[in-house]
Design an enzyme around this catalytic site. Sequence first.
Site, PDB file in Angstrom:
ATOM      1  N   HIS A 177    -116.158   9.565 -30.513  1.00 37.95           N
ATOM      2  CA  HIS A 177    -116.973   9.414 -29.311  1.00 37.95           C
ATOM      3  C   HIS A 177    -116.112   9.690 -28.086  1.00 37.95           C
ATOM      4  O   HIS A 177    -114.958   9.300 -28.034  1.00 37.95           O
ATOM      5  CB  HIS A 177    -117.586   8.007 -29.224  1.00 37.95           C
ATOM      6  CG  HIS A 177    -116.615   6.898 -29.445  1.00 37.95           C
ATOM      7  ND1 HIS A 177    -116.143   6.546 -30.687  1.00 37.95           N
ATOM      8  CD2 HIS A 177    -116.002   6.062 -28.571  1.00 37.95           C
ATOM      9  CE1 HIS A 177    -115.294   5.542 -30.572  1.00 37.95           C
ATOM     10  NE2 HIS A 177    -115.178   5.229 -29.295  1.00 37.95           N
TER      11      HIS A 177
ATOM     12  N   HIS B 173    -115.695   8.848 -24.225  1.00 37.84           N
ATOM     13  CA  HIS B 173    -116.097   7.913 -23.172  1.00 37.84           C
ATOM     14  C   HIS B 173    -116.262   8.683 -21.865  1.00 37.84           C
ATOM     15  O   HIS B 173    -115.363   9.435 -21.477  1.00 37.84           O
ATOM     16  CB  HIS B 173    -115.014   6.852 -22.935  1.00 37.84           C
ATOM     17  CG  HIS B 173    -114.818   5.895 -24.055  1.00 37.84           C
ATOM     18  ND1 HIS B 173    -115.412   4.651 -24.076  1.00 37.84           N
ATOM     19  CD2 HIS B 173    -114.084   5.971 -25.189  1.00 37.84           C
ATOM     20  CE1 HIS B 173    -115.037   4.006 -25.173  1.00 37.84           C
ATOM     21  NE2 HIS B 173    -114.240   4.778 -25.869  1.00 37.84           N
TER      22      HIS B 173
HETATM   23  P1  AMP Z   1    -113.349   2.703 -28.837  1.00 36.59           P
HETATM   24  O1  AMP Z   1    -112.455   1.535 -28.561  1.00 36.59           O
HETATM   25  O2  AMP Z   1    -112.870   3.964 -28.147  1.00 36.59           O
HETATM   26  O3  AMP Z   1    -113.578   2.921 -30.330  1.00 36.59           O
HETATM   27  O4  AMP Z   1    -114.731   2.383 -28.157  1.00 36.59           O
HETATM   28  C1  AMP Z   1    -115.834   1.866 -28.824  1.00 36.59           C
HETATM   29  C2  AMP Z   1    -116.885   1.650 -27.780  1.00 36.59           C
HETATM   30  O5  AMP Z   1    -118.124   1.487 -28.431  1.00 36.59           O
HETATM   31  C3  AMP Z   1    -116.652   0.394 -26.926  1.00 36.59           C
HETATM   32  O6  AMP Z   1    -116.594   0.774 -25.553  1.00 36.59           O
HETATM   33  C4  AMP Z   1    -117.856  -0.468 -27.244  1.00 36.59           C
HETATM   34  O7  AMP Z   1    -118.317  -1.198 -26.123  1.00 36.59           O
HETATM   35  C5  AMP Z   1    -118.888   0.549 -27.704  1.00 36.59           C
HETATM   36  N1  AMP Z   1    -119.911   0.055 -28.602  1.00 36.59           N
HETATM   37  C6  AMP Z   1    -119.743  -0.654 -29.739  1.00 36.59           C
HETATM   38  N2  AMP Z   1    -120.926  -0.918 -30.320  1.00 36.59           N
HETATM   39  C7  AMP Z   1    -121.873  -0.349 -29.526  1.00 36.59           C
HETATM   40  C8  AMP Z   1    -123.300  -0.272 -29.577  1.00 36.59           C
HETATM   41  N3  AMP Z   1    -124.000  -0.834 -30.561  1.00 36.59           N
HETATM   42  N4  AMP Z   1    -123.947   0.384 -28.595  1.00 36.59           N
HETATM   43  C9  AMP Z   1    -123.257   0.957 -27.580  1.00 36.59           C
HETATM   44  N5  AMP Z   1    -121.913   0.932 -27.477  1.00 36.59           N
HETATM   45  C10 AMP Z   1    -121.232   0.274 -28.430  1.00 36.59           C
END
Ligand code: AMP
Length: 137
Positions: free
Chosen positions: A99, A101
């Site tokens: 993903h 950001h």
């Molecule tokens: P990372 O640390 O780069 O893997 O980021 C994961 C991101 O996913 C974090 O910013 C979380 O807040 C976000 N996240 C986790 N679960 C969900 C969800 N169900 N819907 C939207 N964002 C999510």
Amino acid sequence: MSDCIFCRIVAGEIPSERIYEDSDHLAFMDIQPVNMGHVLVIPKDHYGCVAEMPEGAVARLFAVANRVALKVQEAVPSDGYILTVNNGQAAGQLVFHTHVHVIPRFRDDGLRHWGKREIGEGEIRGMAEKIREAMRS
Ligand code: AMP
Ligand code: ZN
């Protein structure tokens, strides 16, 4: 992958605040935003991290992410934005479905930038040589 939270979001099994979708990508609001307007842009296909993606898919993902970022900036006027990927656990990756950001930045938003290290010129040159060698193979 039925145990991947983002695959389940793509499948509509977990609710999300979707803002953009095409045949290969989905963009939705981060549930715990770092700043107002924090969006995640993902490929619909499951790749654990960017390193697993074909080069063309990486290029398309970043193109979509930047297009989304420009629209986020229109909707949530900011002073700049971060496009970033945490790749691997040591880099802070928590969800192992690639993903990007999209994080709006505001002057004085209090977010801390990463720090700097004291590294000698010789060491930088040595690192550059290793990387150049890797690039050649
Ligand atoms: P990372 O640390 O780069 O893997 O980021 C994961 C991101 O996913 C974090 O910013 C979380 O807040 C976000 N996240 C986790 N679960 C969900 C969800 N169900 N819907 C939207 N964002 C999510
Ligand atoms: Zn997945």
